[in-house]
Design a protein around this motif. Structure first.
Motif, mmCIF file in Angstrom:
data_model
loop_
_atom_site.group_PDB
_atom_site.id
_atom_site.type_symbol
_atom_site.label_atom_id
_atom_site.label_comp_id
_atom_site.label_asym_id
_atom_site.label_seq_id
_atom_site.Cartn_x
_atom_site.Cartn_y
_atom_site.Cartn_z
ATOM 1 N N ILE A 1 0.840 -1.211 0.000
ATOM 2 C CA ILE A 1 0.000 0.000 0.000
ATOM 3 C C ILE A 1 0.870 1.255 0.000
ATOM 4 O O ILE A 1 0.751 2.109 -0.886
ATOM 5 C CB ILE A 1 -0.945 0.000 1.219
ATOM 6 N N TYR B 1 -11.985 3.711 11.360
ATOM 7 C CA TYR B 1 -12.803 4.596 10.506
ATOM 8 C C TYR B 1 -14.086 5.026 11.207
ATOM 9 O O TYR B 1 -15.121 5.171 10.556
ATOM 10 C CB TYR B 1 -13.131 3.870 9.182
ATOM 11 N N VAL C 1 -3.398 4.416 -1.277
ATOM 12 C CA VAL C 1 -3.368 4.443 0.190
ATOM 13 C C VAL C 1 -4.625 5.104 0.763
ATOM 14 O O VAL C 1 -5.182 6.035 0.162
ATOM 15 C CB VAL C 1 -2.082 5.150 0.699
HETATM 16 C C1 LMR Z 1 -4.756 1.739 4.100
HETATM 17 O O1 LMR Z 1 -5.196 0.599 4.269
HETATM 18 O O2 LMR Z 1 -4.518 2.213 2.971
HETATM 19 C C2 LMR Z 1 -4.525 2.628 5.282
HETATM 20 O O3 LMR Z 1 -4.922 1.994 6.446
HETATM 21 C C3 LMR Z 1 -3.134 3.138 5.340
HETATM 22 C C4 LMR Z 1 -2.148 2.078 5.699
HETATM 23 O O4 LMR Z 1 -1.358 2.327 6.618
HETATM 24 O O5 LMR Z 1 -2.117 1.021 5.084
#
Ligand code: LMR
Length: 394
Positions: free
Chosen positions: A13, A211, A33
């Motif tokens: 990511i 979230y 991301v």
């Molecule tokens: C994501 O899943 O893109 C976010 O939670 C950022 C990360 O740290 O992976």
């Protein structure tokens, strides 16, 4: 010593951030991301955060250490935000943690201290960093079915039958809302059913809430936490303020552990503080001080709720906008799951070859699994995005 190490590939990511930045094409789109973006494609500091930061600059007299658990005002405000006003405080420990990931890492070590042979069950799929983070801390991981890639629905019956067979004392990692990467959450009735299984089978819920406020609302999104905390003897909750306060790089989160009684709570409290001292000693303060100011002031808090609501509504409308744009271009492909999902993510549901083609030919970036961050969609890029998706499907 270090010359014996082999290089490892960039994170699936975070690696996309650099790739996207280096792409010179102006029409490029970042769906990688998980960060919120405005209609203009920016990730600005929330206005309410700016205001709280100004107060901190004017009023903060010292940056002396606070302690391993961080700020008590922050911790109690977050505990109330997550668990509600009537939570069992006498059984609950909440500490400030360096972001959701820092919280997960401390939780992993607490599980190992308390029950070294317990396995942690993770959804298939889950946030790609859950596995290296938790397994890297030494935990043994198992997975339960979650997502049906054919009909884009939750495999609830399979999930339940797998967890019914999990050994008593095992830990089950759950996403409270905005499941990452699928965007599909259990209904309240399904959470109730799952809670019954957790109680019957003596399984320990380990809930990741990154979230809160991005799915349906601040209270709606923590239904599972509040419901389970009334029923289960023990649970773990890792929270993050990265998204809902936009404090990504400031690293703000909490770790809460619900113990079986007040005596066990005091032991957990001493263990967790001892553990933190051996990892990072004390958590970073700035972001948590900002959140504490916001949550403990009625006016700042309502200003925050307005900004949060705006972010949630924009994400919802971008899902609808992309789905509508795809329907206009092709009746052959069904993307209606885009609007059934909540929060930032969902799978587009296309094979990796098409994900790579979208990147190479159109400058559209997403995780290899075809997970998209809908915050990257704007009214001005949605037509190009829909054209490109349909072009790669031909
Ligand atoms: C994501 O899943 O893109 C976010 O939670 C950022 C990360 O740290 O992976």
């Amino acid at each position: 010593m270090f010359e014996s190490l082999q290089p490892v590939s960039a994170d699936a990511i975070l690696g996309l951030i650099a790739e996207y930045k280096d792409d010179p094409r102006t029409e490029k789109i970042d769906l990688g991301v998980g960060v919120y973006r405005t209609t203009e494609g920016d990730t600005p500091v929330l206005q309410v955060v700016k205001r709280a930061e100004q107060i901190l600059i004017d009023e903060q007299e010292s940056k002396v250490y606070i302690g391993t658990a961080g700020s008590a005002d922050f911790n109690s405000a977050m505990q109330e935000l997550i668990f509600g006003e009537s939570c069992p405080v006498d059984r609950l420990v909440t500490i400030q943690a360096p972001g959701g990931s820092g919280s997960l890492r401390v939780a992993a070590s607490m599980i190992l201290r308390a029950s070294p042979t317990a396995s942690v069950w993770v959804s298939e799929p889950t946030w790609p960093n859950h596995t290296p983070l938790l397994a890297g801390a030494g935990l043994s991981l198992k997975s339960y079915p979650y997502y049906n890639a054919l009909n884009h629905e939750i495999k609830f019956d399979d999930m339940i039958s797998t967890l019914k067979d999990a050994p008593a004392g095992d830990v089950v990692l759950l996403h409270a809302c905005c499941h990452n990467p699928t965007g599909l959450d259990l209904s309240n009735d399904e959470w109730r059913t799952l809670t019954d299984i957790m109680v019957d089978r003596n399984l320990i819920p380990f809930i990741d809430i990154a979230y809160q406020g991005f799915a349906e609302g601040l209270n709606e999104d923590v239904f599972c936490i509040r419901h389970m905390s009334e029923r289960v003897p023990e649970m773990i909750v890792s929270s993050s303020c990265s998204k809902n306060f936009g404090l990504y790089r400031d690293r703000v989160g909490t770790l809460s552990i619900l113990a079986i009684n007040d005596k066990a709570r005091d032991v957990v409290d001493s263990q967790i503080n001892n553990l933190v001292r051996t990892i990072y000693s004390v958590p970073p303060d700035h972001g948590a001080a900002v959140v504490s100011l916001i949550l403990n002031d009625a006016e700042l808090r309502s200003a925050w709720v307005i900004e949060l609501t705006e972010m949630r509504e924009r994400l919802k409308s971008m899902r609808v906008m992309l789905n509508d744009a795809l329907i206009l271009r092709s009746s052959k492909h069904d993307f209606s799951h885009l609007v059934r999902a909540t929060g930032m993510f969902c799978f587009l549901g296309i094979p990796i070859e098409q994900v790579l083609r979208l990147k190479k030919d159109f400058g559209i970036y997403m995780v290899d699994s075809s997970r998209i961050n809908v915050a990257g969609i704007t009214p001005s890029n949605v037509n190009y995005l829909a054209d490109s998706i349909i072009a790669t499907l031909r």
